[in-house]
Scaffold this active site. Structure first.
Site, mmCIF file in Angstrom:
data_model
loop_
_atom_site.group_PDB
_atom_site.id
_atom_site.type_symbol
_atom_site.label_atom_id
_atom_site.label_comp_id
_atom_site.label_asym_id
_atom_site.label_seq_id
_atom_site.Cartn_x
_atom_site.Cartn_y
_atom_site.Cartn_z
ATOM 1 N N ASP A 180 13.281 -3.276 -5.636
ATOM 2 C CA ASP A 180 13.444 -4.478 -4.928
ATOM 3 C C ASP A 180 14.414 -5.641 -5.541
ATOM 4 O O ASP A 180 13.661 -6.751 -5.765
ATOM 5 C CB ASP A 180 12.260 -4.837 -3.966
ATOM 6 C CG ASP A 180 11.864 -3.613 -3.207
ATOM 7 O OD1 ASP A 180 12.522 -2.959 -2.398
ATOM 8 O OD2 ASP A 180 10.955 -3.220 -3.672
ATOM 9 N N GLY A 224 0.804 -1.151 -0.033
ATOM 10 C CA GLY A 224 -0.104 0.118 -0.161
ATOM 11 C C GLY A 224 0.851 1.218 -0.135
ATOM 12 O O GLY A 224 1.983 1.396 -0.155
ATOM 13 N N HIS A 238 3.941 2.134 -7.989
ATOM 14 C CA HIS A 238 2.878 0.847 -7.857
ATOM 15 C C HIS A 238 1.919 1.000 -9.164
ATOM 16 O O HIS A 238 1.629 0.266 -9.559
ATOM 17 C CB HIS A 238 2.120 1.091 -6.624
ATOM 18 C CG HIS A 238 2.579 0.844 -5.199
ATOM 19 N ND1 HIS A 238 3.086 1.989 -4.394
ATOM 20 C CD2 HIS A 238 3.009 0.018 -4.663
ATOM 21 C CE1 HIS A 238 3.693 1.368 -3.511
ATOM 22 N NE2 HIS A 238 3.822 0.057 -3.461
HETATM 23 O O1 PAF Z 1 7.610 -5.424 -2.182
HETATM 24 C C1 PAF Z 1 6.575 -5.277 -1.251
HETATM 25 O O2 PAF Z 1 6.028 -4.260 -1.406
HETATM 26 C C2 PAF Z 1 6.491 -6.492 -0.375
HETATM 27 O O3 PAF Z 1 7.731 -7.185 -0.172
HETATM 28 C C3 PAF Z 1 5.548 -7.290 -0.881
HETATM 29 C C4 PAF Z 1 6.005 -8.227 -2.065
HETATM 30 C C5 PAF Z 1 3.920 -7.063 -1.360
HETATM 31 C C6 PAF Z 1 5.452 -8.831 0.041
HETATM 32 O O4 PAF Z 1 4.916 -8.039 1.313
#
Ligand code: PAF
Length: 285
Positions: free
Chosen positions: A151, A31, A37
């Site tokens: 990430d 979130g 995102h």
């Molecule tokens: O990258 C993220 O936001 C989190 O590590 C994930 C992949 C949603 C797992 O909680």
């Protein structure tokens, strides 16, 4: 856009879509949506018939001294953004639904992939990630899932886990989305005060420095590491967690950089905000 709260509702919806031969693109998130995102959602939208986004601040990936309680949350705003991005389902379960009383099963991608870089500074973090992503894949049953390359270690671990456990989910890595000044977008940027901003830029700027040095002929990873460290520490308020030139697939440190080498960075800003960034040192033309 539907908002589903329980794993049962989510799996029932996915099962109906599978019967209708619809493909599901999945974007797992914690979130506090930003343009990074939204780019993942957009990518899923392009690749699949339907898009599911999960919003769950996963407690098991935070260490005891980490920012679980402070992690930024803004459900109403996230809901609006997801709807405007054309998401079909926002799956937002509670912790009790995801980790029912008595749950003791965890998933660990063993070895260097999990132990290096962020794994060394955040013990247990990647087991928390692998466990929750396994649960989410089992609940959502997607055809493909999109993860951000910011990430980069998480992406490598999820790719390994998906192969090892035969999930049959196609894993898509999406390029890091950056602010105009180069800062990689992250929900944790919300912790940055105005006075942290210059120091926060040390990460993206040191990626540029390394690229320039490599373009000018420097290939020796230890020499590049020294130069990047000096550069980062020249920004007031920075403390280096790690600077590592690693192979993009194994995450093993390299002695000489090549086209598969990624510079991975973690830097603490003013002793409060830990930021990560990464990038290839030889940019593909
Ligand atoms: O990258 C993220 O936001 C989190 O590590 C994930 C992949 C949603 C797992 O909680």
């Amino acid at each position: 856009m539907k908002i589903l709260r329980t794993p049962q509702e989510m799996t029932a919806w996915s099962t109906e879509q599978a019967v209708l031969n619809k493909t599901i693109g999945f974007v797992p998130t914690m979130g506090f949506f930003h343009d990074g995102h939204l780019a993942l959602m957009q990518r899923a939208r392009e690749l699949a018939d339907l898009v599911v986004v999960s919003l769950f601040v996963n407690p098991t990936q935070f260490g005891p001294q980490e920012d679980l309680a402070a992690y930024p949350r803004h459900f109403d705003h996230d809901q609006e953004l997801a709807a405007s991005a054309g998401v079909d389902v926002l799956f937002a379960p509670t912790s009790e639904e995801m980790y029912p009383p008595g749950a003791t099963t965890t998933v660990t991608v063993k070895g260097d992939l999990s132990n290096r870089l962020c794994g060394a500074s955040r013990p247990g973090h990647f087991a928390g990630v692998a466990t929750v992503v396994t649960k989410l894949f089992n609940i959502v049953r997607p055809d493909l899932a999109v993860f951000g390359k910011k990430d980069f270690q998480q992406l490598a671990i999820i790719r390994r886990m998906t192969l090892d456990l035969h999930f049959g989910v196609e894993i898509i890595g999406h390029p890091t989305v950056r602010e105009k000044d180069g800062l990689a977008m992250s929900s944790r940027n919300a912790y940055l005060e105005d006075e942290d901003r210059e120091a926060a830029l040390s990460l993206s700027r040191s990626l540029e420095l390394a690229r320039t040095m490599v373009a000018n002929g420097e290939r020796d990873a230890p020499s590049l590491t020294v130069a990047v460290k000096q550069f980062i520490l020249s920004f007031s308020g920075t403390a280096v967690d790690y600077i590592s030139f690693v192979d993009q697939f194994t995450l093993a440190p390299v002695a000489e950089v090549n086209k598969d080498t990624v510079l991975a960075l973690a830097v603490k800003i003013n002793d409060r905000v830990r930021l990560i960034d990464n990038g290839f040192v030889i940019t593909k033309s």
